[in-house]
Design an enzyme around this catalytic site. Structure first.
Site, PDB file in Angstrom:
ATOM      1  N   SER A 139     -35.843 -14.556 -14.171  1.00 25.18           N
ATOM      2  CA  SER A 139     -36.868 -15.417 -15.034  1.00 25.18           C
ATOM      3  C   SER A 139     -36.307 -15.481 -16.456  1.00 25.18           C
ATOM      4  O   SER A 139     -35.737 -14.706 -16.969  1.00 25.18           O
ATOM      5  CB  SER A 139     -38.416 -14.925 -14.956  1.00 25.18           C
ATOM      6  OG  SER A 139     -39.201 -15.593 -16.165  1.00 25.18           O
ATOM      7  N   TYR A 152     -44.081  -7.790 -15.749  1.00 23.80           N
ATOM      8  CA  TYR A 152     -43.421  -8.917 -15.237  1.00 23.80           C
ATOM      9  C   TYR A 152     -42.105  -9.039 -15.894  1.00 23.80           C
ATOM     10  O   TYR A 152     -40.813  -9.182 -15.169  1.00 23.80           O
ATOM     11  CB  TYR A 152     -44.007 -10.273 -15.036  1.00 23.80           C
ATOM     12  CG  TYR A 152     -43.278 -11.362 -14.420  1.00 23.80           C
ATOM     13  CD1 TYR A 152     -43.247 -11.381 -13.065  1.00 23.80           C
ATOM     14  CD2 TYR A 152     -42.730 -12.163 -15.272  1.00 23.80           C
ATOM     15  CE1 TYR A 152     -42.645 -12.462 -12.651  1.00 23.80           C
ATOM     16  CE2 TYR A 152     -42.202 -13.123 -14.759  1.00 23.80           C
ATOM     17  CZ  TYR A 152     -41.954 -13.413 -13.492  1.00 23.80           C
ATOM     18  OH  TYR A 152     -41.532 -14.548 -12.762  1.00 23.80           O
TER      19      TYR A 152
END
Length: 244
Positions: A139, A152
């Site tokens: 990401s 995350y």
């Protein structure tokens, strides 16, 4: 590259980026095996894309991944493409008073451990292929963290590091490692998040094409500028990403 009669494994293939990757590979003639935790979604995927083989599997459970890999190996002696996509995002506010009731490490197990388990258990199949590729979905938050998703972001930063190390380790084996670094993607998981998004199909197309070309990184959309911005104006870049 002739893509017919080639085997791909995709984790988290029942929705979002994973489903878009499964659909693209299926359309190109690959034999696709995918896993996920939701049996209902997997059954719907199998009906939508006849020929795709699905399995219920939690990638954070290494024994479950081993069983999935054994089932694939019984049908396919080699694996040409492994896509580590399964994972999830939780918005955790560490300033709240009820942290004791939260599972704070789920994203580390699902995102980071899950990728490690998948790659490790399918490595024999990858080694048996004449030319193989691994795609790790990280990401943009792995490069610059989001304030709303600290764990995350940390889990994806670990995948960024893992991708670099495995790329060097696997090079002598003829296994290419590509890291997909997407921005916010338009999936059910981000439906509530009102920011610019890329479609899962566009991200999947760039990811699959880039991985099969042996690119080290695929950075769709605005993320393609992030490494440069982090070098030229790191504080500004991190402030911008932190708010997304």
């Amino acid at each position: 590259m002739n893509l017919s009669n080639r085997t791909a494994v995709v984790s988290g293939g029942s929705s979002g980026i994973g489903k878009a990757i499964v659909s693209r590979l299926h359309a190109q003639g690959w034999s696709v095996y995918t896993c996920g935790r939701d049996a209902t979604k997997l059954a719907a995927l199998a009906r939508e894309l006849p020929g795709v083989t699905t399995a219920v599997c939690d990638v954070s459970d290494r024994l479950a991944v081993r069983a999935f890999a054994s089932a694939v190996a019984a049908a396919a002696p080699s694996v040409d493409f492994v896509v580590s996509n399964a994972g999830g995002l939780c918005e955790i506010d560490f300033t709240r008073s009820d942290l004791a009731g939260l599972d704070l490490s789920a994203e580390l197990r699902n995102n980071t451990e899950g990728a490690i388990n998948l790659i490790a258990e399918f490595l024999p199949g990858l080694r048996a292929a004449s030319r193989a590729s691994v795609l790790i979905v990280s990401s943009g938050y792995g490069l610059a963290p989001a304030t709303r998703a600290p764990v995350y972001s940390a889990s994806k930063a670990a995948l960024h590091s893992l991708s670099k190390s495995l790329r060097r380790q696997f090079a002598p084996l003829g296994i290419a490692v590509t890291e997909l670094i997407p921005p916010v993607v338009d999936t059910p998981a981000t439906a509530h998040h009102k920011v610019p998004k890329l479609s899962a199909e566009k991200v999947a197309a760039q990811a699959v094409d880039g991985a099969l070309k042996g690119l080290e990184e695929v950075r769709p959309g605005a993320v393609r500028f992030l490494p440069m911005l982090l070098r030229l104006a790191p504080r500004m870049a991190e402030r911008v990403v932190a708010k997304t």
